[in-house]
Design an enzyme around this catalytic site. Structure first.
Site, PDB file in Angstrom:
ATOM      1  N   GLY A 119       0.811  -1.211   0.000  1.00  0.00           N
ATOM      2  CA  GLY A 119       0.000   0.000   0.000  1.00  0.00           C
ATOM      3  C   GLY A 119       0.842   1.258   0.000  1.00  0.00           C
ATOM      4  O   GLY A 119       0.514   2.242  -0.681  1.00  0.00           O
ATOM      5  N   TYR A 155      -6.497 -17.926   6.163  1.00  0.00           N
ATOM      6  CA  TYR A 155      -5.968 -16.925   5.233  1.00  0.00           C
ATOM      7  C   TYR A 155      -6.362 -17.261   3.802  1.00  0.00           C
ATOM      8  O   TYR A 155      -6.838 -16.392   3.045  1.00  0.00           O
ATOM      9  CB  TYR A 155      -4.449 -16.850   5.352  1.00  0.00           C
TER      10      TYR A 155
END
Length: 314
Positions: A28, A179
């Protein structure tokens, strides 16, 4: 060709408003840096505003005066109240969003729950982004040109299964199974969203997905840190050093999905190298399970029920 694409081919992003979750670290952070370097207005959705402001300062120092702006806002994807409050603030401050990057995530952590009682990996990685996207959908529709919703998945989705009978792994929990389920959920959501946009004859907003391959970021260390496992910490460091590509390279599929001119709704991008672990972005196919429309519809309905968020495609 997508395989020749590098960050140097990013287009001018002046007058482009980008919302990216998990903007203060890892992939990010690198994506935010690239957008800012090309003049974009970036809304940095961060769980910690202190870390977000520090990241924004570093980015400003590195890219200089490009005309881009960085707006750090608090958003905890583990809290539906936080997501709703964040979205309301964005709606007040902005007339439109051109690119939404559903990027933030947690990986292979000991079992925890979100504020709303969701298993945390599913809650943050999928349900949080499902809620956020629904809340800002009108802003994406308000974009002057084509708007894009880019959802970050992982190669781990290939071993994922959606366990509708134990979605939050209350009966049995494995950190990697949870996950993988969340990453498969990301793709089921991204593809189902595109199908629903198309069914509503909405062509100026598209939904796409991507994965970073093996990118060496702090994400790999969160699970070992929470388990206080020095052995796993050392193993992750070694794996990152040997197999991982840089976070900057790992962000390329996300950036390509967000800005490249040939991207179409329902596309999936990842690295073109060995086992899709590293390299330049290319269009790929995800697992057979990720294209299961019945599971996608069921997950969508379940996600609506859990989050209380419904999408208005009118």
């Amino acid at each position: 060709m997508a395989s020749a694409w590098t960050i140097d081919r990013m287009p001018d992003c002046t007058d482009t408003t980008v919302l990216i979750t998990g903007a203060n670290s890892g992939l990010g952070f690198e994506a935010t840096t690239a957008f800012a370097a090309n003049g974009a207005t970036v809304i940095m959705a961060c769980r910690s505003t202190d870390r977000g402001r520090q990241a924004a300062a570093e980015i400003r120092d590195s890219v200089g005066d490009t005309g881009g702006t960085l707006n750090v806002r608090q958003c905890d994807l583990a809290s539906l109240d936080s997501i709703e409050s964040f979205a309301a603030g964005v709606e007040q401050a902005y007339d439109a969003i051109d690119i939404l990057c559903n990027n933030a995530g947690v990986m292979a952590i000991p079992r925890q729950e979100t504020d709303d009682g969701f298993e945390k990996q599913l809650g943050v990685n999928h349900l949080g982004h499902f809620a956020l996207t629904g809340h800002v959908l009108e802003l994406l529709f308000a974009s002057d040109g084509e708007s894009r919703i880019v959802t970050h998945s992982s190669g781990a989705h290939e071993s994922g299964e959606i366990d509708f009978d134990d979605l939050h792994h209350q009966q049995s929990y494995g950190k990697w199974a949870a996950y993988s389920q969340s990453k498969l959920a990301n793709l089921l959501f991204a593809y189902e969203l595109q199908r629903r946009l198309a069914a509503a004859d909405i062509t100026e907003t598209i939904s796409v997905a991507c994965h970073p391959g093996y990118a060496a970021t702090n994400l790999q260390y969160r699970g070992p840190k929470q388990e206080e496992s020095m052995l796993r910490m050392g193993m992750m460091r070694a794996a990152n050093a040997v197999m991982g590509q840089s976070a900057q390279r790992g962000a390329l599929p996300l950036l390509y999905s967000a800005v490249a001119p040939d991207v179409q709704g329902g596309d999936y991008y990842g690295p073109d190298g060995l086992m899709s672990m590293r390299g330049a972005p290319e269009k790929q196919s995800s697992s057979e399970a990720s294209y299961d429309e019945a599971d996608a519809k069921r997950l969508w309905k379940t996600s609506e029920g859990l989050t209380g968020v419904t999408y208005d495609f009118q």
